[in-house]
Design a protein around this motif. Structure first.
Motif, PDB file in Angstrom:
ATOM      1  N   LYS A  24      -4.379  -6.224  -4.318  1.00 13.67           N
ATOM      2  CA  LYS A  24      -2.973  -6.797  -4.564  1.00 13.67           C
ATOM      3  C   LYS A  24      -2.587  -8.252  -4.096  1.00 13.67           C
ATOM      4  N   VAL A  25      -3.381  -8.423  -2.828  1.00 12.58           N
ATOM      5  CA  VAL A  25      -3.294  -9.883  -2.376  1.00 12.58           C
ATOM      6  C   VAL A  25      -3.821 -10.682  -3.357  1.00 12.58           C
ATOM      7  N   CYS A  26      -4.953 -10.727  -3.846  1.00  7.12           N
ATOM      8  CA  CYS A  26      -5.564 -11.566  -4.882  1.00  7.12           C
ATOM      9  C   CYS A  26      -4.777 -11.550  -6.119  1.00  7.12           C
ATOM     10  N   GLU A  27      -4.218 -10.523  -6.719  1.00  8.18           N
ATOM     11  CA  GLU A  27      -3.410 -10.566  -7.755  1.00  8.18           C
ATOM     12  C   GLU A  27      -1.861 -11.635  -7.463  1.00  8.18           C
ATOM     13  N   LYS A  28      -1.491 -11.390  -6.393  1.00  9.96           N
ATOM     14  CA  LYS A  28      -0.293 -12.198  -6.083  1.00  9.96           C
ATOM     15  C   LYS A  28      -0.707 -13.729  -5.680  1.00  9.96           C
ATOM     16  N   LEU A  29      -1.888 -14.007  -5.348  1.00 11.12           N
ATOM     17  CA  LEU A  29      -2.392 -15.152  -5.097  1.00 11.12           C
ATOM     18  C   LEU A  29      -3.018 -15.862  -6.303  1.00 11.12           C
ATOM     19  N   GLY A  30      -3.236 -15.212  -7.379  1.00 11.76           N
ATOM     20  CA  GLY A  30      -3.856 -15.845  -8.507  1.00 11.76           C
ATOM     21  C   GLY A  30      -5.323 -15.853  -8.398  1.00 11.76           C
ATOM     22  N   ILE A  31      -5.827 -14.986  -7.365  1.00 11.48           N
ATOM     23  CA  ILE A  31      -7.266 -14.994  -7.444  1.00 11.48           C
ATOM     24  C   ILE A  31      -7.878 -13.889  -8.256  1.00 11.48           C
ATOM     25  N   GLU A  32      -8.675 -14.208  -9.308  1.00  9.81           N
ATOM     26  CA  GLU A  32      -9.138 -13.276 -10.109  1.00  9.81           C
ATOM     27  C   GLU A  32     -10.511 -12.762  -9.617  1.00  9.81           C
ATOM     28  N   ILE A  33     -10.525 -11.342  -9.443  1.00  6.19           N
ATOM     29  CA  ILE A  33     -11.855 -10.668  -8.883  1.00  6.19           C
ATOM     30  C   ILE A  33     -12.202  -9.642  -9.909  1.00  6.19           C
ATOM     31  N   GLU A  34     -13.677  -9.624 -10.184  1.00  4.94           N
ATOM     32  CA  GLU A  34     -14.201  -8.530 -11.135  1.00  4.94           C
ATOM     33  C   GLU A  34     -15.347  -7.885 -10.099  1.00  4.94           C
ATOM     34  N   GLU A  35     -15.256  -6.649  -9.966  1.00  2.00           N
ATOM     35  CA  GLU A  35     -16.119  -5.881  -9.167  1.00  2.00           C
ATOM     36  C   GLU A  35     -17.709  -6.009  -9.870  1.00  2.00           C
ATOM     37  N   ILE A  36     -18.786  -6.383  -9.044  1.00  5.38           N
ATOM     38  CA  ILE A  36     -20.080  -6.428  -9.612  1.00  5.38           C
ATOM     39  C   ILE A  36     -20.371  -5.120  -9.842  1.00  5.38           C
ATOM     40  N   PRO A  37     -20.935  -4.802 -11.255  1.00  5.97           N
ATOM     41  CA  PRO A  37     -21.145  -3.534 -11.742  1.00  5.97           C
ATOM     42  C   PRO A  37     -22.691  -3.097 -11.129  1.00  5.97           C
ATOM     43  N   ASN A  38     -22.497  -1.687 -10.825  1.00  5.93           N
ATOM     44  CA  ASN A  38     -23.762  -1.165 -10.439  1.00  5.93           C
ATOM     45  C   ASN A  38     -24.530  -1.759  -9.091  1.00  5.93           C
ATOM     46  N   VAL A 262      -2.327 -11.093   5.317  1.00  4.50           N
ATOM     47  CA  VAL A 262      -1.896 -11.908   4.323  1.00  4.50           C
ATOM     48  C   VAL A 262      -0.960 -11.004   3.474  1.00  4.50           C
ATOM     49  N   GLY A 263      -1.156  -9.714   3.143  1.00  7.29           N
ATOM     50  CA  GLY A 263      -0.300  -8.987   2.233  1.00  7.29           C
ATOM     51  C   GLY A 263       1.172  -8.897   2.877  1.00  7.29           C
ATOM     52  N   LEU A 264       1.204  -8.945   4.234  1.00  6.69           N
ATOM     53  CA  LEU A 264       2.380  -8.772   4.998  1.00  6.69           C
ATOM     54  C   LEU A 264       3.059 -10.031   4.871  1.00  6.69           C
ATOM     55  N   ALA A 265       2.320 -11.087   4.982  1.00 11.49           N
ATOM     56  CA  ALA A 265       3.098 -12.462   5.095  1.00 11.49           C
ATOM     57  C   ALA A 265       3.738 -12.618   3.619  1.00 11.49           C
ATOM     58  N   GLY A 267       5.123 -10.644   1.792  1.00 10.95           N
ATOM     59  CA  GLY A 267       6.112  -9.693   1.727  1.00 10.95           C
ATOM     60  C   GLY A 267       5.916  -8.284   1.311  1.00 10.95           C
ATOM     61  N   MET A 268       4.849  -7.882   1.418  1.00 11.63           N
ATOM     62  CA  MET A 268       4.285  -6.699   1.258  1.00 11.63           C
ATOM     63  C   MET A 268       4.676  -5.578   2.352  1.00 11.63           C
ATOM     64  N   SER A 269       4.900  -4.320   2.118  1.00 11.97           N
ATOM     65  CA  SER A 269       5.107  -3.389   3.126  1.00 11.97           C
ATOM     66  C   SER A 269       3.924  -2.826   3.695  1.00 11.97           C
ATOM     67  N   LYS A 270       4.025  -2.174   4.961  1.00  9.49           N
ATOM     68  CA  LYS A 270       2.788  -1.583   5.494  1.00  9.49           C
ATOM     69  C   LYS A 270       1.996  -0.479   4.554  1.00  9.49           C
ATOM     70  N   ASP A 271       3.152   0.224   3.834  1.00  8.10           N
ATOM     71  CA  ASP A 271       2.629   1.083   2.881  1.00  8.10           C
ATOM     72  C   ASP A 271       1.613   0.250   1.678  1.00  8.10           C
ATOM     73  N   ASP A 272       2.156  -0.799   1.360  1.00  2.50           N
ATOM     74  CA  ASP A 272       1.555  -1.432   0.391  1.00  2.50           C
ATOM     75  C   ASP A 272      -0.046  -1.821   0.674  1.00  2.50           C
ATOM     76  N   VAL A 273       0.049  -2.106   1.905  1.00  2.00           N
ATOM     77  CA  VAL A 273      -1.297  -2.862   2.344  1.00  2.00           C
ATOM     78  C   VAL A 273      -2.164  -1.660   3.067  1.00  2.00           C
ATOM     79  N   GLY A 274      -1.363  -0.343   2.919  1.00  2.00           N
ATOM     80  CA  GLY A 274      -2.460   0.793   3.440  1.00  2.00           C
ATOM     81  C   GLY A 274      -2.518   0.775   4.696  1.00  2.00           C
ATOM     82  N   PHE A 275      -1.449   0.737   5.627  1.00  6.01           N
ATOM     83  CA  PHE A 275      -1.570   0.504   7.075  1.00  6.01           C
ATOM     84  C   PHE A 275      -1.396   2.219   7.629  1.00  6.01           C
ATOM     85  N   ASN A 276      -0.927   2.703   6.512  1.00  7.43           N
ATOM     86  CA  ASN A 276      -0.887   4.477   7.012  1.00  7.43           C
ATOM     87  C   ASN A 276      -2.056   5.030   6.879  1.00  7.43           C
ATOM     88  N   ARG A 277      -3.134   4.317   6.441  1.00  5.06           N
ATOM     89  CA  ARG A 277      -4.538   4.931   6.752  1.00  5.06           C
ATOM     90  C   ARG A 277      -5.155   4.572   8.049  1.00  5.06           C
TER      91      ARG A 277
END
Length: 289
Positions: A24-38, A262-265, A267-277
Motif C-alpha cells: 500500500k505504501v509503495c503504491e502511494k509513493l510511486g515505487i513499483e515492486i514485483e515479487e521475485i518468482p519462486n 510511513v503509511g500512517l504518515a 494518512g492511512m488508518s491503523k486497519d489499513d496498515v494491519g495494526f489489528n494483527r
C-alpha cells in the motif's frame, strides 16, 4: 523506480501485515515492486552454520532471478538484506567461489547463472536516498509523535557488507522520522540486539533484553517504537508480556514496522496498515484513527 521484491519468509506468514502495508505504501509513493518468482528462504542467518556453500547457492539463485528480471532487489527484512548482500559480497570478490556456486546452480537445473549485476537494498535505504517520493504526500498525522527508532543488528553490521551508513552512529531512520513529521528520540537500548535469533537457546536473557528495550523507550518519552526489521518487530511485540515480567516493568509500547509508520504518515488508518494483527499495546497507539 522499480524493484524486484524479496519478501522473505516472515512476510509470507507471521508478519503478513508488513507485506500488505508495504504494498500500500509503495503504491502511494510511486515505487513499483514485483515479487521475485519462486524465491526461496535466505537462510535466516542459520543455514550457513549447517552448510555454508548451500546457503551461498540459495542466495545466488535468488539474486540471479532478479538479474534475469533486470531489476535491483528490495527487501524489508534486515536479516534477508544481510544474507543476500553477504552472498553477493563473497561471490563478487571470489571468482573461484562464484564459478563453484554457478556449477551447483547449473547441476540443480536452475536456468540462470549468478552474474552480480543486481544491487540489493532495503526499504529504509530507498526512502533515505529518495526523500522526494514523500513530497506532497504527508498529512501531518505524526505531528507531536515521539518515535524510538530501533534499527536492529543486521541492517548495520558488518560494515564491509552493510555499508549504507555508520553501524555505530546510524542516522537514516532518524532523518526519515523527521521527514515524516514526527520526532525521533534517543533511548539507551536503541542499539541493543532484540535477541530474536536466540529466543529458543537463551530465553531468559532474550526476554530480559526485550523488556529492557521497551522500558528504555518509555523512559525516553517515546510514544511508540518503530523498526525496519520484521523479526525485531515480532520479538518486541509478541514477547512484550514476557519481557515486562522479566524486567518487572509495566511498560506497554506499540511496536510498528517501518512501512506501517510511513503509511500512517501518509494518512492511512491503523486497519489499513494491519495494526489489528499486532499482539501488544494495541490500545496505546493514538494515531491512525
Amino acid at each position: 523506480m522499480k524493484y524486484a521484491l524479496f519478501p522473505g519468509c516472515v512476510l509470507e506468514g507471521a508478519a503478513a501485515e508488513a507485506y500488505t502495508s508495504l504494498t500500500k505504501v509503495c503504491e502511494k509513493l510511486g515505487i513499483e515492486i514485483e515479487e521475485i518468482p519462486n524465491w526461496t528462504c535466505c537462510g535466516a542467518s542459520h543455514a550457513q552454520g549447517v552448510n555454508e556453500l548451500a546457503a551461498l547457492a540459495v542466495n545466488a539463485r535468488n539474486i540471479s532471478i532478479a538479474e534475469h528480471m533486470g531489476l535491483p532487489i528490495l527487501t524489508v527484512c534486515n536479516t534477508c538484506t544481510l544474507q543476500l548482500r553477504t552472498a553477493k559480497h563473497r561471490l563478487d570478490h571470489d571468482p573461484a567461489l562464484k564459478e563453484k556456486v554457478n556449477g551447483i546452480l547449473k547441476e540443480a537445473g536452475h536456468p540462470y547463472a549468478y552474474q552480480g549485476t543486481s544491487e540489493i537494498t532495503h526499504f529504509l535505504w530507498v526512502l533515505d536516498e529518495h526523500p522526494e517520493v514523500l513530497d506532497g504526500k504527508l498529512t501531518g498525522e505524526l505531528k507531536g509523535t515521539k518515535v524510538a527508532c530501533y534499527y536492529g543488528c543486521h541492517i548495520l553490521r558488518p560494515a564491509p557488507v552493510m555499508d549504507h551508513e555508520s553501524g555505530d552512529y546510524p542516522e537514516s531512520f532518524e532523518r526519515l522520522v523527521r521527514r515524516l513529521g514526527a520526532e525521533p528520540v534517543w533511548f539507551d537500548a536503541g542499539r541493543k540486539c532484540c535477541g530474536f535469533h536466540a529466543q529458543f537457546t537463551a530465553e531468559r536473557d532474550v526476554l530480559t533484553v526485550t523488556g529492557q528495550i521497551a522500558a528504555s523507550a518509555d523512559r525516553a518519552g517515546a510514544n511508540l517504537i518503530a523498526t525496519p526489521c520484521p523479526l525485531c518487530q515480532m520479538q518486541l511485540d509478541m514477547y512484550a508480556p514476557e519481557g515486562r515480567e522479566a524486567v518487572r516493568s509495566q511498560t506497554e509500547m506499540p511496536v510498528l514496522h517501518l512501512q506501517q509508520l510511513v503509511g500512517l504518515a501518509l494518512g492511512m488508518s491503523k486497519d489499513d496498515v494491519g495494526f489489528n494483527r499486532h499482539v501488544s499495546a494495541r490500545e496505546k497507539l493514538k494515531i491512525g484513527g
